[in-house]
Design an enzyme around this catalytic site. Structure first.
Site, mmCIF file in Angstrom:
data_model
loop_
_atom_site.group_PDB
_atom_site.id
_atom_site.type_symbol
_atom_site.label_atom_id
_atom_site.label_comp_id
_atom_site.label_asym_id
_atom_site.label_seq_id
_atom_site.Cartn_x
_atom_site.Cartn_y
_atom_site.Cartn_z
ATOM 1 N N LYS A 289 0.845 -1.203 0.000
ATOM 2 C CA LYS A 289 0.000 0.000 0.000
ATOM 3 C C LYS A 289 0.879 1.251 0.000
ATOM 4 O O LYS A 289 2.072 1.171 0.299
ATOM 5 C CB LYS A 289 -0.908 -0.020 1.233
ATOM 6 N N TYR B 280 14.893 32.069 3.530
ATOM 7 C CA TYR B 280 13.710 32.883 3.791
ATOM 8 C C TYR B 280 13.627 33.345 5.248
ATOM 9 O O TYR B 280 14.071 32.643 6.163
ATOM 10 C CB TYR B 280 12.438 32.068 3.527
HETATM 11 C C1 PLP Z 1 -0.250 -1.668 6.981
HETATM 12 C C2 PLP Z 1 -0.846 -2.863 7.542
HETATM 13 C C3 PLP Z 1 -0.050 -3.958 7.965
HETATM 14 C C4 PLP Z 1 1.445 -3.924 7.987
HETATM 15 O O1 PLP Z 1 1.897 -3.309 9.148
HETATM 16 P P1 PLP Z 1 3.456 -3.158 9.470
HETATM 17 O O2 PLP Z 1 3.524 -2.568 10.802
HETATM 18 O O3 PLP Z 1 3.983 -2.231 8.429
HETATM 19 O O4 PLP Z 1 4.037 -4.496 9.354
HETATM 20 C C5 PLP Z 1 -0.699 -5.100 8.373
HETATM 21 N N1 PLP Z 1 -2.046 -5.171 8.394
HETATM 22 C C6 PLP Z 1 -2.833 -4.154 8.034
HETATM 23 C C7 PLP Z 1 -4.301 -4.298 8.102
HETATM 24 C C8 PLP Z 1 -2.269 -2.964 7.597
HETATM 25 O O5 PLP Z 1 -3.054 -1.950 7.207
#
Ligand code: PLP
Length: 821
Positions: free
Chosen positions: A492, A716
């Site tokens: 993701k 700035y």
């Molecule tokens: C992002 C996510 C993970 C992975 O989590 P990490 O801490 O990056 O390993 C696992 N399960 C769900 C539902 C997530 O959204």
């Protein structure tokens, strides 16, 4: 193909003053492009911002003697041997002259209009049709009220096919362009929102554009576009129509099937009862559409389908403008290494001559044989030599047998080689110093090898991704699992900023069981890029169910509302047994069914067959911290019960999973059937906050270094007051690239040649400044923002955030570069 000044005067109905005899070959509207003064006719055009009359004295000094004007100069006596053709509107006169010129030719002429894609379609048609006939086409995107007449003026006795673009921005403009182009074949690429401001509606714009095609023999367009189709039928043209369609088998050109894979797209079509196919080396929709327009033209011109297929396979991307790059040894490169016809050589040389920023630099031209011309050798290269001399080129490096044979025509520093390889082997390119180098060659000469050699490498901000390290991390966690435990890899948010496609591809090659993304579009993009693994959508939007069915993207389902909508959509689409993933809320209190809802959920699922639970899962809240251990154990227990209850309602196996990265590490007993690996894949151990195998390095280069005395400020708002005399370097990365603004004013540092260089002053949008006092460095040196020696976790600590945020903040405009060591 010259015309006398008398002929031109009578065509444009001008009042002439002056009576010097003259033959005109060249038309000029922009005084900076002057090349052959004696044979040039200058049109003094008035535009909103400028007036061509201003440039007459200068042009006269430079040898121009022929002018079309609306106002005669006050002191005509200053121009004793000049001809002035006076008309009410020089622009109209120019257009009239071009229209008259066009009338002399009985060859097919393709007119292209539409909101996007005109230049690409034109160039691709040229690539497809050019090998068999002499083509005159608009240079670059000369498609305006001025550009079109200048383009058409280039037609000559050799021309066998014309290809011209027409762009309009107001009502009534097409009426002026139509007689100039007089197309016999019309292409309407599409109708979009561009240049909308001067039209009452897109319908008006479409009708206006179609004016161009009034007397065409054939019109080509996208028959699936309802607006265009309805405008074409409203126009009541008598022309034949080749509307292509992906839906309507009745259309003359029916597109039966489009199959994208990693390296290209294969397109199957039916035309005149025959089924054929071709392939292009592109996968984006715009390229596919553009190729379909070209296909229709080629078929209409009776190019054999096998020839079309052969040439489609080698279509080249179209560079929309000349590319200027920084070269080695202080050189500036102007890259035009895709074609070498006479007209585009003229434009490129003009571009080089005009670049004021290169003043004082020697001008070098690397030029191949000109393969794309109807002219014969000696005449052609005489013209090329004239052009080269008049455009102020200092040195020519010619490549190819033809240009080498004509070497004696060039009177300047010159070197000739028969092939590109001979040139490269000669070593002469290594001797170029502080020159502007125009690289211009026909495709067959592969001048990209020259550009490659001369280009100064890595002067931009990039995120380098080590794919081997990714696999090492994957294996590190795999080794912690029971052999039968399956794995979901989280890709993701563009794979936590690393870029989803390459990461997904690498993981697919490693045979992970599932990939997971946040939204349907991310999943669809992966499918389009050729990823076949199972993909879970964590946040399925109700509006994207179709996409999920089409691309086989399996949604997470967390509520009855979502479930009902999904079932309804699936039933409507005739989908059955579509896999879904049930989420249970065990303590996060974000999304998910509660344990007590399970019986009702089972019941709901039993009363339909559109969807089927493939897995059931929950998410841990604090698996990375010892202080939450008892809560985590409770979450696991709740999940155990709820998931067992769900499983008991079904005969088929439902996969159970709850562990994220920290869970895999710390709760080996909670693996169930599957785990979900996220941040660990990208090299960060969330429990220890250590880096396993670093996969990403954000790096940039020093643009400039200044010595700045103590008490001065940097940047700035005068924030960074220097405590000592300092060396300050500017680097091309700012908050718009994802460099957090809170790192400014000494709240963090980057690494220059391994040493710490603190950020000074406020970080700007695209650039920031660092203190390199005492660091041995120079302009062009590398700067590491984060990487092996300066881990993301350190930046996260400075900024009081988590590494996830640092990684996902690197903005899209930062180029991702992948490597395997
Ligand atoms: C992002 C996510 C993970 C992975 O989590 P990490 O801490 O990056 O390993 C696992 N399960 C769900 C539902 C997530 O959204």
């Amino acid at each position: 193909m010259s015309s006398t000044i008398e002929e031109i005067g009578s065509i444009i109905g001008a009042q002439r003053s002056g009576n010097t005899p003259a033959a005109i070959d060249w038309i000029l509207t922009d005084s900076r492009s002057l090349c052959f003064p004696e044979e040039t006719l200058f049109f003094a055009l008035k535009t909103k911002r400028n007036d061509g009359h201003k440039y007459i004295p200068d042009l006269y000094t430079r040898g121009v003697r022929n002018f079309v004007v609306s106002d005669l100069p006050e002191n005509l006596a200053d121009y004793p041997d000049a001809n002035f053709l006076q008309v009410a509107q020089p622009l109209k006169a120019l257009q009239r002259l071009a229209a008259k010129h066009r009338e002399q030719f009985q060859v097919p002429v393709i007119g292209i209009t539409g909101s996007n894609g005109k230049t690409v379609v034109k160039e691709w048609l040229y690539q497809l049709l050019g090998p068999d006939r002499v083509v005159t086409r608009s240079p670059r995107s000369y498609n305006s009220q001025i550009g079109v007449p200048l383009s058409v003026w280039m037609m000559n006795e050799q021309t066998e096919l014309g290809i011209f673009e027409a762009g309009i921005s107001e009502m009534g403009e097409m009426e002026a362009l139509k007689p100039i182009i007089q197309p016999t074949i019309g292409i309407l690429t599409n109708i979009g929102g561009a240049h909308q401001e001067n039209f009452a509606s897109t319908q008006d714009k479409c009708m206006e554009k179609l004016q161009l095609f009034k007397d065409c023999d054939v019109i080509i367009y996208n028959g699936d576009n309802e607006q265009i189709s309805s405008c074409v039928s409203k126009s009541l043209f008598t022309a034949r129509e080749i509307a292509w369609s992906m839906k309507d088998t009745e259309r003359p050109l029916f597109i039966e099937h489009i199959q994208k894979d990693e390296t290209g797209t294969t397109i199957k079509y039916r035309y005149l009862g025959f089924f054929k196919e071709y392939r292009i080396p592109f996968i984006d929709d715009a390229s596919i559409e553009n190729s379909l327009h070209c296909l229709a033209v080629a078929l209409y011109l009776m190019v054999p389908p096998e020839t079309i297929a052969e040439r489609m396979l080698h279509l080249e991307p179209v560079a929309m403008r000349l590319e200027v790059k920084e070269g080695k040894n202080g050189c500036v490169l102007i890259n035009d290494s895709y074609n070498s016809d006479f007209a585009s050589l003229d434009i490129a040389l003009d571009f080089m001559a005009r670049r004021t920023e290169d003043k004082g630099r020697k001008r070098t031209l690397i030029l191949s044989d000109i393969l794309e011309s109807g002219q014969t050798g000696s005449l052609l290269y005489r013209q090329v030599a004239d052009l080269v001399h008049s455009r102020g080129v200092d040195k020519i490096i010619g490549v190819g047998p033809e240009i080498s044979a004509a070497s004696s025509r060039f009177e300047l520093e010159k070197h000739f080689f028969r092939t590109t390889t001979e040139l490269i082997d000669s070593g002469i390119l290594n001797g170029l110093r502080n020159e502007v180098v125009l690289i211009k060659g026909a495709r067959a000469f592969h001048f990209d090898a020259i550009t490659d050699l001369l280009e100064l490498k890595v002067h931009e901000t990039i995120l380098e991704i080590n794919l081997n390290a990714l696999v090492d991390n994957l294996n590190y966690y795999r080794n912690r699992l029971k052999p039968e435990t399956k794995m979901v890899c989280m890709v993701k948010a563009s794979a936590y900023g690393a870029g989803s496609f390459e990461i997904a591809k690498t993981l697919e090659d490693q045979r992970v069981d599932y990939l997971a993304v946040a939204v349907a579009d991310e999943g669809a993009d992966l499918r389009k890029a050729g990823i076949n693994s199972s993909i879970i959508i964590m946040n399925p939007e109700v509006t994207a169910f179709r996409t999920m069915f089409d691309y086989k993207l399996e949604p997470e389902v967390y509520s009855f509302h979502l479930l009902d909508e999904l079932i309804k959509a699936a039933e409507h689409e005739g989908v059955s047994n579509f896999p879904i993933h049930i989420k249970i809320d065990t303590g996060m209190h974000r999304l998910g069914f509660l344990s007590e809802e399970i019986p009702h959920l089972i019941d709901r699922l039993h009363r339909q067959s559109a969807v089927i639970p493939r897995s059931v899962f929950s998410h841990l809240v604090g698996s990375d911290a010892e202080r939450f251990d008892s809560f985590t154990r409770k979450q696991i227990e709740t999940f155990e019960q709820a998931s067992t209850a769900l499983q008991e309602g079904f005969k088929h196996k439902i996969l159970r999973h709850i562990c994220n990265t920290a869970g895999i590490e710390r709760y080996p007993g909670a693996q169930f059937d599957m785990v979900r690996l996220g941040i660990g894949l990208y090299g960060i151990d969330p429990f220890t906050n250590k880096v396993l195998h670093n996969i990403s390095t954000l790096k940039t280069t020093i643009l400039q270094i200044h010595d700045v005395p103590a008490d001065e400020t940097v940047g700035y708002s005068r924030k960074g007051t220097l405590q000592r005399d300092s060396r300050i370097a500017a680097i091309p990365i700012g908050y718009a690239d994802g460099l957090n603004r809170h790192l400014g004013n000494g709240h963090g540092y980057c690494l220059v040649n391994g040493q710490k260089a603190p950020y000074v002053g406020n970080i700007c949008m695209d650039v920031c400044m660092i203190d390199v006092t005492g660091i041995d460095c120079k302009e062009g040196d590398k700067v590491i923002i984060f990487g092996d020696a300066l881990p993301v976790t350190t930046l996260a600590e400075w900024l009081d955030t988590i590494p996830y945020e640092i990684l996902t903040s690197v903005s899209n405009r930062v180029k991702r570069v992948y490597y395997q060591d």
